[in-house]
Design a protein around this motif. Structure first.
Motif, mmCIF file in Angstrom:
data_model
loop_
_atom_site.group_PDB
_atom_site.id
_atom_site.type_symbol
_atom_site.label_atom_id
_atom_site.label_comp_id
_atom_site.label_asym_id
_atom_site.label_seq_id
_atom_site.Cartn_x
_atom_site.Cartn_y
_atom_site.Cartn_z
ATOM 1 N N ARG A 1 52.886 44.903 54.580
ATOM 2 C CA ARG A 1 51.621 45.072 55.137
ATOM 3 C C ARG A 1 50.759 44.699 53.941
ATOM 4 N NH1 ARG A 1 49.515 46.136 59.786
ATOM 5 N NH2 ARG A 1 47.064 47.150 59.913
ATOM 6 N N MET A 2 49.800 43.744 53.893
ATOM 7 C CA MET A 2 48.754 43.500 52.927
ATOM 8 C C MET A 2 47.520 43.347 53.374
ATOM 9 S SD MET A 2 50.630 40.322 51.211
ATOM 10 C CE MET A 2 52.667 40.241 50.755
ATOM 11 N N GLU A 3 46.581 44.018 52.429
ATOM 12 C CA GLU A 3 45.283 44.187 53.122
ATOM 13 C C GLU A 3 44.268 43.674 51.693
ATOM 14 O OE1 GLU A 3 43.101 46.751 56.051
ATOM 15 O OE2 GLU A 3 43.712 48.006 54.407
ATOM 16 N N LYS A 4 43.073 43.059 52.069
ATOM 17 C CA LYS A 4 42.128 42.901 51.033
ATOM 18 C C LYS A 4 40.990 43.635 51.052
ATOM 19 C CE LYS A 4 42.195 38.594 50.198
ATOM 20 N NZ LYS A 4 42.245 37.096 50.537
ATOM 21 N N LEU A 5 40.714 44.339 50.001
ATOM 22 C CA LEU A 5 39.297 44.882 49.938
ATOM 23 C C LEU A 5 38.169 44.179 50.181
ATOM 24 C CD1 LEU A 5 39.968 47.623 47.086
ATOM 25 C CD2 LEU A 5 39.568 48.216 49.625
ATOM 26 N N PRO A 6 37.086 44.337 50.752
ATOM 27 C CA PRO A 6 35.887 43.444 51.008
ATOM 28 C C PRO A 6 34.942 43.326 49.788
ATOM 29 C CG PRO A 6 35.623 45.137 52.279
ATOM 30 C CD PRO A 6 37.010 45.263 51.723
ATOM 31 N N LEU A 7 35.507 43.709 48.531
ATOM 32 C CA LEU A 7 34.807 43.575 47.403
ATOM 33 C C LEU A 7 35.131 42.652 46.303
ATOM 34 C CD1 LEU A 7 35.273 47.464 47.130
ATOM 35 C CD2 LEU A 7 33.214 46.585 47.950
ATOM 36 N N TYR A 8 34.171 42.113 45.630
ATOM 37 C CA TYR A 8 34.583 41.347 44.435
ATOM 38 C C TYR A 8 34.769 41.840 43.281
ATOM 39 C CZ TYR A 8 32.798 37.884 47.883
ATOM 40 O OH TYR A 8 32.440 37.212 48.998
ATOM 41 N N LEU A 9 36.093 42.063 43.049
ATOM 42 C CA LEU A 9 36.789 42.919 41.781
ATOM 43 C C LEU A 9 37.437 42.113 40.761
ATOM 44 C CD1 LEU A 9 38.003 46.282 43.684
ATOM 45 C CD2 LEU A 9 35.624 45.747 42.814
ATOM 46 N N LEU A 10 37.107 40.782 40.867
ATOM 47 C CA LEU A 10 37.642 39.827 39.851
ATOM 48 C C LEU A 10 37.167 38.678 39.878
ATOM 49 C CD1 LEU A 10 40.445 39.521 38.091
ATOM 50 C CD2 LEU A 10 41.122 38.107 39.911
ATOM 51 N N SER A 11 37.031 37.838 38.684
ATOM 52 C CA SER A 11 36.428 36.842 38.438
ATOM 53 C C SER A 11 37.647 35.789 38.255
ATOM 54 C CB SER A 11 35.289 36.525 37.438
ATOM 55 O OG SER A 11 34.264 36.971 37.676
ATOM 56 N N TRP A 12 37.662 34.821 39.004
ATOM 57 C CA TRP A 12 38.961 34.078 39.037
ATOM 58 C C TRP A 12 38.615 32.842 38.064
ATOM 59 C CZ3 TRP A 12 42.363 31.915 43.774
ATOM 60 C CH2 TRP A 12 43.492 31.688 43.295
ATOM 61 N N ASN A 13 38.590 32.675 36.964
ATOM 62 C CA ASN A 13 38.243 31.538 36.222
ATOM 63 C C ASN A 13 38.994 30.444 36.229
ATOM 64 O OD1 ASN A 13 35.866 33.127 35.324
ATOM 65 N ND2 ASN A 13 37.271 34.202 33.660
ATOM 66 N N ASP A 14 38.495 29.163 36.486
ATOM 67 C CA ASP A 14 38.980 28.076 36.689
ATOM 68 C C ASP A 14 39.187 27.114 35.454
ATOM 69 O OD1 ASP A 14 40.182 25.971 38.104
ATOM 70 O OD2 ASP A 14 38.178 24.988 38.681
ATOM 71 N N SER A 15 40.132 27.649 34.752
ATOM 72 C CA SER A 15 40.412 26.676 33.216
ATOM 73 C C SER A 15 41.382 25.662 33.532
ATOM 74 C CB SER A 15 41.040 27.744 32.270
ATOM 75 O OG SER A 15 42.286 27.931 32.655
#
Length: 346
Positions: A207-221
């Motif tokens: 069982r997986m759930e995602k917090l509706p918060l932006y807690l990471l910047s996924w940098n596109d290198s």
């Protein structure tokens, strides 16, 4: 360090020639703090150097001399899956978090995800929404993927859409050690190691759930694995999808081995080709393009939407790939009375 509390969280960060981002990544970890409603548990950081040839190994040793919470493993270059498993093997925390050297984390990320798992004993993995750290115009496809992924928060949405693409951002996750012990760590093969893990765990009932918060910047290198690693090429992803989708359909499709496919375009046919090699059979393709209707694909007819069997009388794969097409088809299916048990995204 004598007297230091045992870590509750182990952050595992594999690196390979990642010197340019190391300082910022580690600084972000040392800046972690409690949230107003979520204390920060003790944590350790395990950086697995996968045979780097740049300045990274020396930088890591210098950082470890200054910070007792940092542990560095130096290994010959064997790839990310083996590096991650090496980190898992020595981690002491009951919660295992991922981080990459080219990403940026919110200062309350670890505290909030630990609280999330603490508050939900039946939850095996906590993920977060992520901000796209790149040029959304130049990388429209990846930006669209990030937006799609951010929309999947509830466990049911993550499980239901797992065959479309990887439903959670790998460097944003924190999961229980128990999940690794029950279902195994990372597999090393010709496929994306993170998506394989999620598919395997979800198939077993995780069982997986995602917090509706932006807690990471996924940098596109340019060096990001999704761009540079052959294991993320379309053919590898299609084979991985087919493996786990075929297993799910064999178990839960009352009309097995037949499915009705929404989308007769070239991309949909390419994505699903490995599925047919695993014994699933297309009863028909459904399309709205009059130029395609009446043709045959894989010995199955291409038919209009009106030809689709009534709800409860077929299993449907929504395989449309153009931006917005799958979403429009999902709305149409719902309006026509098809429920969650009638169709899957593929």
């Amino acid at each position: 360090m004598p007297g230091a509390p045992s870590p509750v969280i182990s952050v595992i960060m594999p690196v390979y020639n990642a010197a340019p981002g190391l300082t910022a990544a580690l600084d972000g970890l040392w800046a972690q703090r409690s949230a107003p409603d979520a204390p920060l548990p003790p944590f350790e950081v395990i950086v697995v150097d996968d045979g780097s040839t740049d300045a990274g190994p020396a930088m890591l040793e210098a950082a470890a001399a200054r910070e007792a919470r940092l542990r560095v493993l130096h290994r010959p270059h064997q790839g990310i899956a083996r590096a991650l498993n090496a980190g898992l093997a020595v981690a002491r925390g009951v919660y295992l978090a991922r981080m990459d050297a080219d990403d940026t984390l919110h200062p309350e990320r670890l505290a909030r995800q630990a609280a999330h798992l603490n508050s939900a004993p039946a939850l095996h993995l906590s993920a977060t929404r992520v901000r796209f750290g790149g040029d959304a115009l130049k990388a429209r496809g990846f930006a669209h993927f990030v937006n799609w992924q951010n929309g999947l928060c509830a466990p049911e949405a993550i499980a239901r859409q797992r065959f479309r693409d990887t439903p959670v951002c790998h460097p944003s996750v924190m999961f229980r050690r128990e999940a690794v012990e029950r279902w195994g760590g990372y597999a090393d093969g010709d496929f994306p190691e993170d998506w394989e893990l999620w598919l395997r765990w979800l198939d077993a009932g995780a069982r997986m759930e995602k917090l509706p918060l932006y807690l990471l910047s996924w940098n596109d290198s340019p060096a990001r694995a999704t761009r540079a690693d052959a294991r993320y090429r379309a053919t590898a992803c299609n084979e991985l999808r087919a493996l786990w989708l075929a297993r799910a359909l064999a178990r839960a499709n009352p009309f097995h081995p037949h499915v009705w496919v929404l989308g007769a375009g070239r991309m949909a046919r390419r994505r699903l080709a490995p599925l047919w090699r695993r014994g699933i059979r297309p009863a028909a393709y459904i399309d709205i393009d009059p130029r395609k209707i009446g043709n045959r694909v894989n010995n199955a007819p291409v038919l209009p939407r009106a030809a689709l069997p009534k709800p409860g009388r077929c299993r449907i794969l929504n395989a449309l790939t153009a931006h917005g097409a799958a979403e429009e088809a999902a709305r149409w299916l719902q309006s026509a009375g098809y429920g969650p048990d009638d169709w899957l995204l593929a």
